[in-house]
Design a protein around this motif. Sequence first.
Motif, short mmCIF file in Angstrom:
data_model
loop_
_atom_site.label_atom_id
_atom_site.label_comp_id
_atom_site.label_asym_id
_atom_site.label_seq_id
_atom_site.Cartn_x
_atom_site.Cartn_y
_atom_site.Cartn_z
N ASN A 85 -5.27 16.64 -0.02
CA ASN A 85 -5.44 15.43 0.79
C ASN A 85 -5.46 14.23 -0.13
N LEU A 86 -4.66 13.23 0.22
CA LEU A 86 -4.49 12.04 -0.60
C LEU A 86 -4.58 10.79 0.25
N LYS A 87 -4.75 9.68 -0.43
CA LYS A 87 -4.64 8.36 0.19
C LYS A 87 -3.52 7.64 -0.55
N VAL A 88 -2.66 6.98 0.21
CA VAL A 88 -1.61 6.16 -0.37
C VAL A 88 -1.90 4.73 0.06
N PHE A 106 -7.58 9.68 -4.29
CA PHE A 106 -8.50 10.35 -3.38
C PHE A 106 -9.88 10.28 -4.01
N GLU A 107 -10.81 9.77 -3.23
CA GLU A 107 -12.17 9.53 -3.70
C GLU A 107 -12.12 8.73 -4.99
N ASP A 108 -12.66 9.22 -6.09
CA ASP A 108 -12.71 8.45 -7.33
C ASP A 108 -11.52 8.69 -8.27
N THR A 109 -10.59 9.53 -7.87
CA THR A 109 -9.46 9.86 -8.75
C THR A 109 -8.22 9.07 -8.34
N ILE A 110 -7.68 8.32 -9.29
CA ILE A 110 -6.40 7.63 -9.09
C ILE A 110 -5.33 8.49 -9.76
N TYR A 111 -4.36 8.91 -8.96
CA TYR A 111 -3.31 9.79 -9.46
C TYR A 111 -2.10 9.01 -9.98
N MET A 112 -1.81 7.88 -9.34
CA MET A 112 -0.63 7.13 -9.70
C MET A 112 -0.75 5.70 -9.23
N THR A 113 -0.20 4.76 -10.02
CA THR A 113 -0.06 3.37 -9.60
C THR A 113 1.40 2.98 -9.80
N LEU A 114 1.87 2.08 -8.94
CA LEU A 114 3.26 1.66 -9.00
C LEU A 114 3.38 0.21 -8.54
N THR A 115 4.15 -0.58 -9.26
CA THR A 115 4.56 -1.90 -8.81
C THR A 115 6.07 -1.99 -8.96
N GLY A 116 6.70 -2.70 -8.03
CA GLY A 116 8.16 -2.80 -8.09
C GLY A 116 8.71 -3.65 -6.97
N SER A 117 10.02 -3.48 -6.72
CA SER A 117 10.74 -4.24 -5.72
C SER A 117 11.46 -3.31 -4.76
N LEU A 118 11.52 -3.74 -3.51
CA LEU A 118 12.20 -2.99 -2.45
C LEU A 118 13.18 -3.90 -1.73
N GLU A 119 14.28 -3.32 -1.28
CA GLU A 119 15.23 -4.07 -0.47
C GLU A 119 15.62 -3.23 0.73
N SER A 120 15.96 -3.90 1.83
CA SER A 120 16.41 -3.21 3.03
C SER A 120 17.76 -2.57 2.77
N LYS A 121 17.94 -1.37 3.33
CA LYS A 121 19.25 -0.71 3.26
C LYS A 121 20.14 -1.37 4.30
N ASN A 122 21.37 -1.59 3.96
CA ASN A 122 22.31 -2.18 4.92
C ASN A 122 23.21 -1.15 5.52
#
Length: 122
Positions: A85-88, A106-122
Motif C-alpha cells: 500500500n502506497l500514497k502517491v 507510505f507513513e514515514d518512508t519516502i520511496y521516490m521523489t520526482l520533478t519534471g514537465s508534462l505535455e498533453s498528447k495530441n
Amino acid sequence: MLIKDFYKVNGQTTDAEGNHIFDIALNTEHDVYKGHFPERPITPGVCNIQMIKECAEVLVGKSLTLTQIDKCRLTAMVTPNGSPNLKVKVQISEANPLKINASIFFEDTIYMTLTGSLESKN
C-alpha cells in the motif's frame, strides 16, 4: 494503465497545501514481480514513474507525456510484500508545459521523489 492490473487506486484526497494524494494498492501477484525479482520482488523504478504519470492524468483528465525529468530520486525500494500500500502525492502547476512535483510514500518512508514537465498528447 500501462501495465494491466499492476495497481489499483483505492481513493484520492487533497491535503491543506493543495497536493493530491492517491491511495494505491499494488497487485502483489502481478507477473512483473516474477521477473523483477522472483526471490525478492521489487517494483521497477519505471513502474513508479508510470504510476505518478497516470495519477497526473487523472487530475487533468487527459493523456500526458512526461517530457522532462528534472530530478528523480529513488530513496527506498518499493517491495510488493513489504509495502503493498502506497500514497502517491502529486502537485501540478498551471504552466505550459505542466510542471509536476510528486512523491511516492507510505507513513514515514519516502520511496521516490520526482520533478519534471508534462505535455498533453495530441
